[in-house]
Scaffold this motif. Structure first.
Motif, PDB file in Angstrom:
ATOM      1  N   ARG A  57     -47.381 -50.797 -31.682  1.00 28.33           N
ATOM      2  CA  ARG A  57     -47.586 -49.641 -30.795  1.00 28.33           C
ATOM      3  C   ARG A  57     -46.319 -49.353 -30.000  1.00 28.33           C
ATOM      4  O   ARG A  57     -45.922 -48.194 -29.845  1.00 28.33           O
ATOM      5  CB  ARG A  57     -48.769 -49.889 -29.864  1.00 28.33           C
ATOM      6  N   LEU A  58     -45.673 -50.394 -29.507  1.00 30.91           N
ATOM      7  CA  LEU A  58     -44.430 -50.213 -28.748  1.00 30.91           C
ATOM      8  C   LEU A  58     -43.357 -49.576 -29.624  1.00 30.91           C
ATOM      9  O   LEU A  58     -42.712 -48.603 -29.220  1.00 30.91           O
ATOM     10  CB  LEU A  58     -43.931 -51.555 -28.199  1.00 30.91           C
ATOM     11  N   ALA A  85     -49.916 -54.734 -30.619  1.00 32.24           N
ATOM     12  CA  ALA A  85     -49.172 -54.289 -29.436  1.00 32.24           C
ATOM     13  C   ALA A  85     -47.699 -54.017 -29.758  1.00 32.24           C
ATOM     14  O   ALA A  85     -47.130 -53.019 -29.313  1.00 32.24           O
ATOM     15  CB  ALA A  85     -49.295 -55.303 -28.305  1.00 32.24           C
ATOM     16  N   ALA A  99     -54.710 -56.532 -29.465  1.00 34.12           N
ATOM     17  CA  ALA A  99     -53.471 -57.197 -29.058  1.00 34.12           C
ATOM     18  C   ALA A  99     -52.552 -57.470 -30.246  1.00 34.12           C
ATOM     19  O   ALA A  99     -51.328 -57.451 -30.094  1.00 34.12           O
ATOM     20  CB  ALA A  99     -53.797 -58.504 -28.339  1.00 34.12           C
ATOM     21  N   ASP A 100     -53.126 -57.699 -31.440  1.00 35.33           N
ATOM     22  CA  ASP A 100     -52.313 -57.988 -32.624  1.00 35.33           C
ATOM     23  C   ASP A 100     -51.334 -56.855 -32.946  1.00 35.33           C
ATOM     24  O   ASP A 100     -50.320 -57.089 -33.595  1.00 35.33           O
ATOM     25  CB  ASP A 100     -53.211 -58.207 -33.850  1.00 35.33           C
ATOM     26  N   THR A 114     -55.358 -49.059 -31.307  1.00 30.33           N
ATOM     27  CA  THR A 114     -54.686 -48.712 -30.053  1.00 30.33           C
ATOM     28  C   THR A 114     -55.036 -49.693 -28.944  1.00 30.33           C
ATOM     29  O   THR A 114     -54.450 -49.641 -27.868  1.00 30.33           O
ATOM     30  CB  THR A 114     -55.040 -47.280 -29.603  1.00 30.33           C
ATOM     31  N   GLU A 115     -55.985 -50.621 -29.222  1.00 31.39           N
ATOM     32  CA  GLU A 115     -56.412 -51.588 -28.220  1.00 31.39           C
ATOM     33  C   GLU A 115     -56.167 -53.045 -28.626  1.00 31.39           C
ATOM     34  O   GLU A 115     -55.998 -53.894 -27.764  1.00 31.39           O
ATOM     35  CB  GLU A 115     -57.914 -51.414 -27.932  1.00 31.39           C
TER      36      GLU A 115
END
Length: 170
Positions: free
Chosen positions: A49-50, A46, A43-44, A40-41
């Motif tokens: 998650r979106l 991101a 950057a790979d 959830t943190e």
């Protein structure tokens, strides 16, 4: 990587750029960060998650639009993928991905094999490969698979590579 985000089990992937000039220790370190870091943190993840926050039809459409330009696929999906189900009792499977070449790895299992004319038990890994005919010819794909097989068979038990040639870049 098989991970859990917001209580939902998902498979996350990451693109490792420039692996042809990256050492095995650096690859393993980056992989460990992705395997143990907070999805959830990191950057790979991101983009994933979106997409997971959106309704499935919208997320699917945005993903397809994002990778539609052929030139964008390599940076978004990579050119070479490894998919492993070996952590379960899966011997082999065929992974179909958006990359040029995708290897499917099953479990390493003791199996009877013939060595020097005798039947012995040895650890065997079934390796499957799928590839995109729009990018690579079948003859070239066969050469890649043969080179990978030779390289894997050339590793000794202490991890030292016994072949004195490199696998050609894809």
């Amino acid at each position: 990587m098989d991970r859990t985000i917001n209580g939902q089990r998902v498979v996350l992937s990451a693109v490792f750029a420039d692996l042809q000039c990256t050492g095995l220790d650096d690859i393993q370190e980056r992989l460990q960060v992705l395997k143990t870091g907070d999805p959830t943190e990191l950057a790979d993840f991101a983009g994933a998650r979106l997409l997971h926050r959106l309704p499935i039809p919208l997320g699917s459409m945005l993903f397809r639009v994002g990778i539609r330009p052929f030139g964008r696929r390599a940076s978004a999906l990579g050119t070479f993928a490894v998919s492993s189900l070996g952590h379960r009792s899966i011997d082999g499977f065929h992974a179909i991905g958006g990359t040029t070449i995708t290897f499917g790895l099953g479990q390493v299992a003791d199996r009877p094999v013939v060595r020097d004319g005798a039947v012995v038990v040895a650890p065997i890994l079934r390796l499957n490969m799928s590839f995109d005919h729009r990018v690579i010819d079948g003859a070239e794909a066969a050469d890649v698979l043969a080179e990978v097989k030779a390289a894997l068979e050339g590793f000794s038990e202490n991890g030292i590579h016994e072949l004195d040639r490199e696998i050609p870049a894809i």
